[in-house]
Design an enzyme around this catalytic site. Structure first.
Site, PDB file in Angstrom:
ATOM      1  N   PRO A   1     109.563  31.067  48.515  1.00 30.52           N
ATOM      2  CA  PRO A   1     108.590  30.226  49.230  1.00 30.52           C
ATOM      3  C   PRO A   1     108.436  30.631  50.691  1.00 30.52           C
ATOM      4  CG  PRO A   1     110.237  28.885  48.107  1.00 30.52           C
ATOM      5  CD  PRO A   1     110.710  30.289  48.040  1.00 30.52           C
TER       6      PRO A   1
ATOM      7  N   GLU B   1     119.094  28.396  45.486  1.00 32.20           N
ATOM      8  CA  GLU B   1     118.476  28.369  46.821  1.00 32.20           C
ATOM      9  C   GLU B   1     118.067  29.764  47.271  1.00 32.20           C
ATOM     10  OE1 GLU B   1     118.430  24.591  46.698  1.00 32.20           O
ATOM     11  OE2 GLU B   1     117.651  25.671  48.444  1.00 32.20           O
TER      12      GLU B   1
ATOM     13  N   ARG C   1      96.347  44.056  35.582  1.00 33.36           N
ATOM     14  CA  ARG C   1      94.954  44.053  35.129  1.00 33.36           C
ATOM     15  C   ARG C   1      94.090  44.980  35.976  1.00 33.36           C
ATOM     16  NH1 ARG C   1      91.569  40.716  37.950  1.00 33.36           N
ATOM     17  NH2 ARG C   1      90.251  40.198  36.162  1.00 33.36           N
TER      18      ARG C   1
ATOM     19  N   ASP D   1      85.459  39.610  40.179  1.00 31.39           N
ATOM     20  CA  ASP D   1      86.364  38.460  40.135  1.00 31.39           C
ATOM     21  C   ASP D   1      86.292  37.712  41.462  1.00 31.39           C
ATOM     22  OD1 ASP D   1      87.207  39.147  37.687  1.00 31.39           O
ATOM     23  OD2 ASP D   1      89.173  39.900  38.279  1.00 31.39           O
TER      24      ASP D   1
HETATM   25  N1  LIG Z   1     106.986  29.510  45.815  1.00 28.72           N
HETATM   26  C1  LIG Z   1     107.512  30.698  45.374  1.00 28.72           C
HETATM   27  N2  LIG Z   1     106.834  31.856  45.386  1.00 28.72           N
HETATM   28  O1  LIG Z   1     107.651  32.795  44.890  1.00 28.72           O
HETATM   29  N3  LIG Z   1     108.822  32.285  44.549  1.00 28.72           N
HETATM   30  C2  LIG Z   1     108.776  30.977  44.823  1.00 28.72           C
HETATM   31  C3  LIG Z   1     109.878  30.022  44.588  1.00 28.72           C
HETATM   32  O2  LIG Z   1     109.714  28.825  44.740  1.00 28.72           O
HETATM   33  N4  LIG Z   1     111.063  30.580  44.188  1.00 28.72           N
HETATM   34  C4  LIG Z   1     112.204  29.773  43.969  1.00 28.72           C
HETATM   35  C5  LIG Z   1     113.309  29.793  43.142  1.00 28.72           C
HETATM   36  C6  LIG Z   1     113.474  30.391  44.352  1.00 28.72           C
HETATM   37  C7  LIG Z   1     113.788  30.119  45.723  1.00 28.72           C
HETATM   38  C8  LIG Z   1     113.922  31.185  46.573  1.00 28.72           C
HETATM   39  C9  LIG Z   1     114.164  30.959  47.936  1.00 28.72           C
HETATM   40  C10 LIG Z   1     114.242  29.669  48.395  1.00 28.72           C
HETATM   41  S1  LIG Z   1     114.498  29.424  50.072  1.00 28.72           S
HETATM   42  N5  LIG Z   1     115.903  28.742  50.222  1.00 28.72           N
HETATM   43  O3  LIG Z   1     114.528  30.700  50.706  1.00 28.72           O
HETATM   44  O4  LIG Z   1     113.478  28.536  50.511  1.00 28.72           O
HETATM   45  C11 LIG Z   1     114.090  28.576  47.564  1.00 28.72           C
HETATM   46  C12 LIG Z   1     113.861  28.791  46.183  1.00 28.72           C
END
Ligand SMILES: Nc1nonc1C(=O)N[C@H]1C[C@@H]1c1ccc(S(N)(=O)=O)cc1
Length: 247
Positions: free
Chosen positions: A89, A116, A154, A169
């Site tokens: 994220p 996490e 794709r 697209d």
């Molecule tokens: N949105 C998203 N786009 O790609 N991946 C996404 C996602 O939610 N991955 C989560 C499982 C993993 C994850 C990774 C890092 C962190 S953290 N602590 O760095 O915030 C939190 C959660």
């Protein structure tokens, strides 16, 4: 193109890459998807892949040693160097522009976080790019990996039967796509397909599609339109759409 995916759930990645356009692209040898499980690189009896986070508090972090060893195996699996992308994220939001750039690379390695995520030192040492598929937290990066595999797969030459469909697209030219219609010409509710689409007048159809794409972008994603410099013809089409919409 080859895509290696580091994931605790290889079966998910194999299933997502086996269907539709990407599945066909794999059968045609246009793309190769391989999944690697860091659990196969553990050395303890419990095959541990998560650790407590330093500083206390809830949440676990993926164990670094299995990730490091798994990534080393991925890197040496084929001679071609890979761009290593971590799905998180905290990454840059994925856009069609970035998808088009990634689609030109010979090899990607996608790291799917769980819990996490992964140790910051591992990110600094091993990750070339952090990408997010949206401003929400998933239980794993696998959905993000599947999104990249599909969006990039794709675009491989020969993947789409009608290559032109990729060219029009949404986002390909900065705009959302126009509406699409198929049979029947008038449906059970009495709603008809726009007459211009049945006219055979290809110039008029092209104008209508461009007008609708501009108007739809204006209505739904003004942020995309704000980034564009419209031609005189596009401005005229959009003004016409706005006049009709606001009438
Ligand atoms: N949105 C998203 N786009 O790609 N991946 C996404 C996602 O939610 N991955 C989560 C499982 C993993 C994850 C990774 C890092 C962190 S953290 N602590 O760095 O915030 C939190 C959660």
């Amino acid at each position: 193109m080859r895509i290696d995916v580091l994931t605790l759930f290889p079966e998910f990645i194999h299933a997502a890459a086996a269907v539709g356009v990407v599945g066909r692209a794999q059968q045609r040898g246009l793309i190769e998807v391989a999944a690697w499980n860091p659990r196969d690189f553990t050395h303890d009896n419990y095959r541990r892949v998560d650790e407590r986070t330093f500083g206390g508090g809830p949440g676990m972090v993926m164990s670094t040693r299995p990730l490091t060893d798994c990534l080393a195996a991925i890197r040496t699996a084929v001679p071609e160097p890979a761009r290593v992308i971590y799905l998180t994220p905290q990454g840059a939001r994925l856009t069609q522009r970035r998808v088009r750039e990634l689609a030109l690379l010979p090899r990607l390695a996608l790291v799917c976080g769980r819990y996490e995520g992964i140790d910051e030192r591992l990110i600094a040492r091993e990750i070339d790019e952090e990408i997010s598929i949206g401003d929400y937290v998933l239980s794993g990066g696998e959905l993000g990996a599947a999104v990249i595999i599909d969006a990039v797969g794709r675009l491989q030459p020969g993947a789409l039967n009608d290559a032109d469909s990729a060219a029009h697209d949404s986002f390909e030219d900065g705009l959302l796509d126009c509406p699409h219609y198929t049979r029947p010409e008038v449906d059970a509710q009495g709603d008809a397909v726009p007459a211009v689409l049945l006219s055979g007048d290809h110039a008029a159809i092209a104008r209508w599609r461009r007008r609708e794409a501009l108007g739809r972008t204006w209505l739904r994603r003004p942020d995309l339109l704000a980034r564009m410099t419209l031609s005189r013809a596009d401005r005229a089409l959009l003004d016409d759409f706005r006049r009709t919409w606001l009438a």
